[in-house]
Write a protein that holds these residues in place. Structure first.
Motif, PDB file in Angstrom:
ATOM      1  N   GLY A  31       0.785  -1.224   0.000  1.00 23.83           N
ATOM      2  CA  GLY A  31       0.000   0.000   0.000  1.00 23.83           C
ATOM      3  C   GLY A  31       0.820   1.279   0.000  1.00 23.83           C
ATOM      4  O   GLY A  31       0.271   2.368  -0.157  1.00 23.83           O
ATOM      5  N   GLU A  32       2.128   1.176   0.170  1.00 25.19           N
ATOM      6  CA  GLU A  32       2.960   2.390   0.192  1.00 25.19           C
ATOM      7  C   GLU A  32       3.304   2.849  -1.221  1.00 25.19           C
ATOM      8  O   GLU A  32       3.530   2.040  -2.118  1.00 25.19           O
ATOM      9  N   VAL A 184      -3.395   9.444 -17.198  1.00 21.76           N
ATOM     10  CA  VAL A 184      -2.597   8.293 -16.770  1.00 21.76           C
ATOM     11  C   VAL A 184      -2.484   8.265 -15.243  1.00 21.76           C
ATOM     12  O   VAL A 184      -2.653   7.217 -14.608  1.00 21.76           O
ATOM     13  N   CYS A 185      -2.230   9.412 -14.640  1.00 17.87           N
ATOM     14  CA  CYS A 185      -2.074   9.451 -13.177  1.00 17.87           C
ATOM     15  C   CYS A 185      -3.391   9.109 -12.490  1.00 17.87           C
ATOM     16  O   CYS A 185      -3.415   8.374 -11.497  1.00 17.87           O
ATOM     17  N   GLU A 186      -4.481   9.614 -13.024  1.00 14.29           N
ATOM     18  CA  GLU A 186      -5.780   9.276 -12.441  1.00 14.29           C
ATOM     19  C   GLU A 186      -6.046   7.783 -12.579  1.00 14.29           C
ATOM     20  O   GLU A 186      -6.630   7.166 -11.679  1.00 14.29           O
ATOM     21  N   ILE A 213      -0.132  12.036  -7.885  1.00 15.88           N
ATOM     22  CA  ILE A 213      -0.011  10.844  -7.047  1.00 15.88           C
ATOM     23  C   ILE A 213       0.853  11.219  -5.847  1.00 15.88           C
ATOM     24  O   ILE A 213       2.048  11.467  -5.996  1.00 15.88           O
ATOM     25  N   THR A 214       0.248  11.244  -4.701  1.00 15.45           N
ATOM     26  CA  THR A 214       1.000  11.693  -3.527  1.00 15.45           C
ATOM     27  C   THR A 214       1.835  10.544  -2.984  1.00 15.45           C
ATOM     28  O   THR A 214       1.293   9.506  -2.579  1.00 15.45           O
ATOM     29  N   ASP A 231       9.930  12.876   2.727  1.00 16.26           N
ATOM     30  CA  ASP A 231       8.526  12.791   2.322  1.00 16.26           C
ATOM     31  C   ASP A 231       8.337  13.614   1.049  1.00 16.26           C
ATOM     32  O   ASP A 231       9.291  14.015   0.398  1.00 16.26           O
ATOM     33  N   LYS A 232       7.086  13.915   0.735  1.00 13.67           N
ATOM     34  CA  LYS A 232       6.819  14.569  -0.551  1.00 13.67           C
ATOM     35  C   LYS A 232       7.483  15.933  -0.675  1.00 13.67           C
ATOM     36  O   LYS A 232       7.690  16.434  -1.787  1.00 13.67           O
ATOM     37  N   ASN A 233       7.840  16.520   0.472  1.00 15.58           N
ATOM     38  CA  ASN A 233       8.496  17.828   0.405  1.00 15.58           C
ATOM     39  C   ASN A 233       9.869  17.767  -0.260  1.00 15.58           C
ATOM     40  O   ASN A 233      10.338  18.753  -0.828  1.00 15.58           O
TER      41      ASN A 233
END
Ligand SMILES: Nc1ncnc2c1ncn2[C@@H]1O[C@H](COP(=O)(O)OP(=O)(O)O)[C@@H](O)[C@H]1O
Ligand SMILES: [Mg+2]
Lengths: 254, 447
Positions: A31-32, A184-186, A213-214, A231-233
């Protein structure tokens, strides 16, 4: 908690005589979503090819466990049937092979069972809608004359059909215009929503895909090693400062 | 020397063939002259070092085929072959079936006959339509065209005559089966004549009903009138102990279209010459080839795209799949005469080598005397692409399955260029069976 989808320990990979990966460590839990970023030539595709078992990539050291199994002992097709998926940066053209037959045989191989044509058509239709693809598409030949966007959509269509437990997406964003990138991302998000346990490794050069996509984690690959994780930052920092800043930071710390 | 050989030929030939057909004087003369030409032509020089050569047909090695021992069982086998086409939903407008040089069946739908179409054995045509046969026999391949061609013109025992009058467009394909069993020599020669505007799909099938270790010479002369269209499927699936030499050449009228798919998987040695004469404006030819060889099979293909007039077009694409120790040699020529301006021609030969010992060579040649033309050639010989294989395996296909898929696709690429799509499915089926047999044989020999 269930066991990790993927554990990479101190992975060293050479191509010919050339050492490319020099000790990669990475764990992906079910799930990651992990993003792997890095400048051109840092070894991102080498990692994805080595994980999928391309014969040109020699594992000289290290260990890879896929759901607890020793991945390195498995042939590429065994990896696929076990639930690994690689969306190729450069999908291969295979002349004379029709997309429809290819996709159906692929699904049959994954399931180890016959998928009747009617049932397959239904599944295919759903997944193609997800990616806003036209039905005529499957009458074409494998990647022959596909535009960059069509190739990448077709890769994600395969992922959607195969429902893997671990998906590696190698620069799926490259060659896509803004609209195609969104679709594509959706599509990727829709597949992972249907399969909350799917681990995803998003390999990308830019952060633009990560707007859709986060990621839970972001790693930077530099000269065959993961030199920084966050992380995303971290992706935003790369976007703002470029890879140079990270390179300097890394070189300064050695 | 000439005297003794001629005597030998006359005796052998007369003894086996002539009693069955009394031939007109002009034909006997043509045969004799052709034989003289054969004797006068020098033997081909010995092969260059390292090059394997297909043994040529030699007159002193020829012997008559045994007549059929059991006609009924042979006919049953041949009908099986015919049925295998019909099972795929392919109906024919007519067929001729011959075995060991003897015509067993000729059939043409009544409505086609009413339109003036002719489809019968060449010997029957000699009786029914002697002027036509005299006009066309040797018109594409005269004796001087080559040593073995001369030998064929002298010796032919069997073959068919196919004629369509002006504007006669056949919606159903015609089927010609030549079969053999046992040992001996088989010389067949067939004529296909389409008058202006006629259209046809023809299946020219060579298949052995039972064990065969024969020498076969198969010559096909094709004349296409202005605007005529011929789609021709040229099958060679003899037993793998046959030596086969096939020649087919089409002369195209103005704006005529000639599309041929050569598909060969049989014979130990197979020499295949395919030619197209583009001597009239706007003529177009597409020469396709699929060659599937295994074991010790040795194939050789020679082609000629002869552009003599402006605005003519020819495309050639030959794909070979070589297994075990099989060997394929392609040698092709595109000739563009000075007058043949604004022509388009190309030539592509590819071979997929499925084993370490399989080999292929290709020598494409261009001789272009006109200055305003488009022309190209290429050749590719190699094993299955590792990246393609990896791509399929990464989707869960096992190695054998992935290789089969790539190989099928490789053949499909050529097959789909054959314009009569009704024949695609039956050919796919033939190929699938052939691939399976070869795979099994390979697995067996590897123990
Ligand atoms: N098949 C290959 N043959 C030779 N060199 C390769 C091959 N694959 C990768 N490399 C080399 O390995 C390095 C990393 O390449 P790659 O993994 O494709 O980087 P990235 O995907 O991060 O751009 C590059 O220097 C590249 O030239
Ligand atoms: Mg890359």
């Amino acid at each position: 908690m269930s066991q990790p989808s993927l554990i990479i320990r101190d992975l060293h990979v050479t191509v010919g005589e050339k050492a490319i990966l020099k000790g990669v460590n990475l764990t992906v839990n079910p799930g990651e979503k992990h993003a792997l970023m890095g400048p051109n030539g840092s070894g991102k595709s080498t990692l994805s090819n080595a994980l999928m078992g391309h014969p040109n990539y020699n594992i000289t050291h290290g260990e890879v466990l896929f759901q607890g199994q020793n991945l390195l002992e498995m042939a590429p097709d065994e990896r696929a049937r076990a639930g690994m998926f690689l969306a190729f940066q450069y999908p291969m053209v295979i002349p004379g092979v029709k997309v429809f037959q290819f996709l159906r045989n692929m699904l049959q191989a994954r399931r180890g069972a016959d998928v009747p044509v009617r049932e397959f058509r239904k599944i295919l239709k759903d997944k193609m809608q997800l990616l806003e693809m036209k039905e005529e598409f499957v009458k074409r030949y494998l990647n022959e004359g596909f535009s960059g966007g069509e190739k990448k959509r077709h890769e994600i269509l395969q992922m959607a059909l195969l429902e893997p437990s671990l998906a590696i997406l190698d620069e799926t964003d490259s060659g896509l215009d803004v609209d195609a990138l969104r679709i594509v991302c959706e599509g990727i998000n829709a597949v992972s929503a249907q399969q909350p346990d799917m681990g995803v490794l998003i390999i990308t050069h830019y952060q633009r895909m990560l707007n859709y996509i986060t990621p839970d984690f972001v790693h930077v690959l530099f000269e065959g090693r993961i030199v920084k994780s966050g992380d995303k930052n971290l992706a935003l920092q790369i976007e703002a400062e470029g890879y140079d800043a990270i390179e300097r930071e890394v070189l300064a710390s050695v | 020397m000439t005297e003794t050989l001629t005597t030998h030929w006359m005796q052998a030939f007369d003894a086996t063939r002539l009693p069955q057909h009394s031939e007109p004087e002009w034909l006997l003369k043509l045969r004799k002259q052709a034989f003289e030409v054969y004797l006068d032509m020098p033997e081909p020089p010995p092969p260059q070092r390292g090059l394997r050569r297909i043994p040529s047909l030699k007159v002193d090695e020829l012997s008559a085929l045994q007549p059929m021992a059991d006609t009924e069982s042979v006919e049953a086998l041949l009908n099986q072959r015919l049925q295998s086409w019909l099972q795929t939903g392919q109906a024919f407008g007519g067929q001729t079936i011959a075995h060991n040089g003897q015509t067993l069946q000729t059939q043409l739908k009544a409505e086609l006959e009413a339109q003036g179409a002719i489809f019968c054995s060449l010997h029957e045509a000699l009786v029914q339509h002697p002027e036509q046969v005299q006009k066309y026999l040797g018109s594409v391949y005269p004796a001087i065209a080559g040593r073995e061609l001369a030998l064929n013109l002298a010796y032919w025992q069997t073959g068919y005559f196919l004629y369509l009058p002006r504007q006669c467009k056949l919606s159903l394909p015609l089927y010609a089966l030549q079969s053999l069993s046992g040992s001996g020599s088989l010389f067949q020669r067939s004529l296909v004549v389409l008058e202006a505007g006629a259209e046809l799909t023809l299946v020219h099938d060579a298949w052995s009903a039972g064990q065969a270790a024969a020498r076969v010479s198969d010559v096909l002369e094709i004349q296409l009138g202005d605007g005529a269209v011929l789609n021709q499927l040229n099958l060679q699936q003899w037993e793998k102990s046959v030596h086969c030499h096939s020649y087919s050449q089409a002369q195209l009228g103005r704006d005529a279209r000639y599309h041929v798919l050569n598909l060969a998987s049989g014979s130990l040695y197979h020499y295949l010459q395919t030619g197209t004469g583009l001597a009239q404006k706007g003529a177009e030819a597409r020469l396709l080839g699929l060659f599937v060889a295994s074991g010790e099979q040795h194939f050789r293909q020679q082609s000629l795209q002869n552009h003599l007039s402006p605005h003519t077009v020819s495309h050639l694409q030959y794909h070979g799949v070589m297994r075990d120790q099989a060997y394929s040699f392609y040698n092709g020529m595109i000739y563009v005469a000075e007058a043949a301006q604004q022509t388009e021609s190309n030539q592509l030969s590819k071979n997929l080598l499925l084993s370490e010992k399989a080999r292929a060579d290709a020598i494409p040649n261009l001789e272009i005397l006109a200055d305003d033309v488009q022309s190209g050639h290429g050749a590719a010989i190699g094993a299955i692409d590792r990246d393609q294989l990896f791509y399929l395996m990464s989707r869960g296909f096992g190695q054998t399955e992935a290789e089969a898929l790539i190989t099928e696709g490789f053949m499909e690429e050529v097959l789909l260029q054959f314009p009569d799509a009704r024949l695609h499915a039956p050919v796919q089926q033939l190929l699938a069976i052939q691939m399976l047999q070869d795979q099994l044989a390979e697995a067996e020999s590897e123990g």
